[in-house]
Design an enzyme around this catalytic site. Sequence first.
Site, PDB file in Angstrom:
ATOM      1  N   LEU A   1      11.251   1.110   7.001  1.00 25.61           N
ATOM      2  CA  LEU A   1      10.623   1.625   5.788  1.00 25.61           C
ATOM      3  C   LEU A   1      11.257   2.986   5.508  1.00 25.61           C
ATOM      4  O   LEU A   1      11.330   3.830   6.407  1.00 25.61           O
ATOM      5  CB  LEU A   1       9.116   1.790   5.981  1.00 25.61           C
ATOM      6  CG  LEU A   1       8.446   2.270   4.701  1.00 25.61           C
ATOM      7  CD1 LEU A   1       8.220   1.085   3.757  1.00 25.61           C
ATOM      8  CD2 LEU A   1       7.138   2.963   4.984  1.00 25.61           C
TER       9      LEU A   1
ATOM     10  N   TYR B   1       0.830  -1.195   0.000  1.00 25.31           N
ATOM     11  CA  TYR B   1       0.000   0.000   0.000  1.00 25.31           C
ATOM     12  C   TYR B   1       0.866   1.247   0.000  1.00 25.31           C
ATOM     13  O   TYR B   1       2.084   1.157   0.200  1.00 25.31           O
ATOM     14  CB  TYR B   1      -0.936   0.004   1.217  1.00 25.31           C
ATOM     15  CG  TYR B   1      -0.244   0.307   2.533  1.00 25.31           C
ATOM     16  CD1 TYR B   1       0.588  -0.627   3.141  1.00 25.31           C
ATOM     17  CD2 TYR B   1      -0.406   1.542   3.163  1.00 25.31           C
ATOM     18  CE1 TYR B   1       1.233  -0.341   4.346  1.00 25.31           C
ATOM     19  CE2 TYR B   1       0.226   1.833   4.368  1.00 25.31           C
ATOM     20  CZ  TYR B   1       1.045   0.889   4.949  1.00 25.31           C
ATOM     21  OH  TYR B   1       1.692   1.175   6.123  1.00 25.31           O
TER      22      TYR B   1
ATOM     23  N   LYS C   1       6.622  -1.992   1.762  1.00 28.38           N
ATOM     24  CA  LYS C   1       5.453  -1.400   2.426  1.00 28.38           C
ATOM     25  C   LYS C   1       4.272  -2.357   2.287  1.00 28.38           C
ATOM     26  O   LYS C   1       3.321  -2.140   1.538  1.00 28.38           O
ATOM     27  CB  LYS C   1       5.136  -0.018   1.828  1.00 28.38           C
ATOM     28  CG  LYS C   1       4.262   0.812   2.736  1.00 28.38           C
ATOM     29  CD  LYS C   1       4.325   2.263   2.346  1.00 28.38           C
ATOM     30  CE  LYS C   1       3.280   3.102   3.033  1.00 28.38           C
ATOM     31  NZ  LYS C   1       3.346   3.105   4.493  1.00 28.38           N
TER      32      LYS C   1
ATOM     33  N   GLU D   1      12.248   2.237  14.165  1.00 30.11           N
ATOM     34  CA  GLU D   1      11.362   3.308  13.699  1.00 30.11           C
ATOM     35  C   GLU D   1      10.075   3.239  14.510  1.00 30.11           C
ATOM     36  O   GLU D   1       9.898   2.347  15.343  1.00 30.11           O
ATOM     37  CB  GLU D   1      11.065   3.150  12.208  1.00 30.11           C
ATOM     38  CG  GLU D   1      10.375   1.836  11.872  1.00 30.11           C
ATOM     39  CD  GLU D   1      10.214   1.570  10.383  1.00 30.11           C
ATOM     40  OE1 GLU D   1      10.053   2.529   9.610  1.00 30.11           O
ATOM     41  OE2 GLU D   1      10.232   0.376  10.005  1.00 30.11           O
TER      42      GLU D   1
HETATM   43  N1  PMP Z   1       7.750   3.659   8.957  1.00 32.77           N
HETATM   44  C1  PMP Z   1       6.640   2.909   8.903  1.00 32.77           C
HETATM   45  C2  PMP Z   1       6.657   1.536   9.510  1.00 32.77           C
HETATM   46  C3  PMP Z   1       5.477   3.397   8.287  1.00 32.77           C
HETATM   47  O1  PMP Z   1       4.360   2.640   8.227  1.00 32.77           O
HETATM   48  C4  PMP Z   1       5.487   4.715   7.771  1.00 32.77           C
HETATM   49  C5  PMP Z   1       4.248   5.296   7.178  1.00 32.77           C
HETATM   50  N2  PMP Z   1       3.942   4.730   5.947  1.00 32.77           N
HETATM   51  C6  PMP Z   1       6.669   5.464   7.844  1.00 32.77           C
HETATM   52  C7  PMP Z   1       7.787   4.906   8.445  1.00 32.77           C
HETATM   53  C8  PMP Z   1       6.742   6.853   7.275  1.00 32.77           C
HETATM   54  O2  PMP Z   1       6.674   6.815   5.871  1.00 32.77           O
HETATM   55  P1  PMP Z   1       6.116   8.033   5.019  1.00 32.77           P
HETATM   56  O3  PMP Z   1       6.965   9.209   5.350  1.00 32.77           O
HETATM   57  O4  PMP Z   1       6.288   7.589   3.600  1.00 32.77           O
HETATM   58  O5  PMP Z   1       4.691   8.229   5.411  1.00 32.77           O
END
Ligand code: PMP
Length: 292
Positions: A205, A33, A147, A180
């Site tokens: 991610l 996603y 993701k 994270e």
């Molecule tokens: N880490 C994880 C595990 C996430 O689910 C997200 C949100 N998608 C992020 C980091 C931050 O990613 P983004 O800046 O692309 O929203």
Amino acid sequence: MPRTAYVNGRYLSHAKAAVHIEDRGYQFADGVYEVVPVHNGILVDESLHLDRLERSLGELRIAMPMRREALKLISREVMRRNHLSNGFLYLQITRGVAPRDHKFPVAAKPAVVMTVRQMKPASKEKLEAGVSVITVPDIRWARRDIKSVSLLPNCLAKQQAHEAGALEAWMVDGEGQVTEGTSTNAWIITQDNVLVTRNANQDILNGITRVALLERVAEEGVTFEERSFTVEEALSAKEAFITSSTNYVMPVTAIDGKAVGNGHPGLLTMKLREAYVSYIESAGAGRAKTAA
Ligand code: PMP
């Protein structure tokens, strides 16, 4: 106003939109996603989100269901039908519908769902207070760079944070290093004003907000180290914050109930938030105004 969702070629009432019970996303979390922020009618860093989507699909050997241009057209149509100007677009692609069997189906067609949701920008009060995080063991699989919709450990940790009165949980690996947040990337600023965030490999991610902020960091001339940090280092940091498509840059003022720095949002954190917000409000490269 009634909401509209896109499901496998059709625009449906959100309340009635559904996928098949043998969709592999439903049975195996076999899908990926994206969450793309929509700011004043603009899909922020859409190209970077689509790059990451294609990468996630490729890693799972799921075919792109249609060309990028078609995905872009549908996302704009979903936004238009929902009169969305601020919030986010949710886009999910699964391997498709097939009789339940762990092996990949030979003939399944990837299934595509798109929805949008309105969201107000973070309130002044929230930004002035900052948010709290707790720390929990990271019990996820070893390919967090994909993701995938398989978010159960993230949900468990987020619920734990919620029950502890915190907004987010920072997950900690076997070496005591923060990976994270459950839906955000984690950052600290040391007492010497060095900005630190974990390097992007298979352990985390690579957030699109993280990538976009790193460009701003270079422009602002902030000293920066891409490395992991422990919970202890975070607790002795001057500032801390999280980034994500829905939070942008959000100050963290407490970790496990202990104040970070003076317990107030940090100055550099707020400067970086401003730099990020002016970036998304400017006519940055790779972003197209929608007809919404
Ligand atoms: N880490 C994880 C595990 C996430 O689910 C997200 C949100 N998608 C992020 C980091 C931050 O990613 P983004 O800046 O692309 O929203």
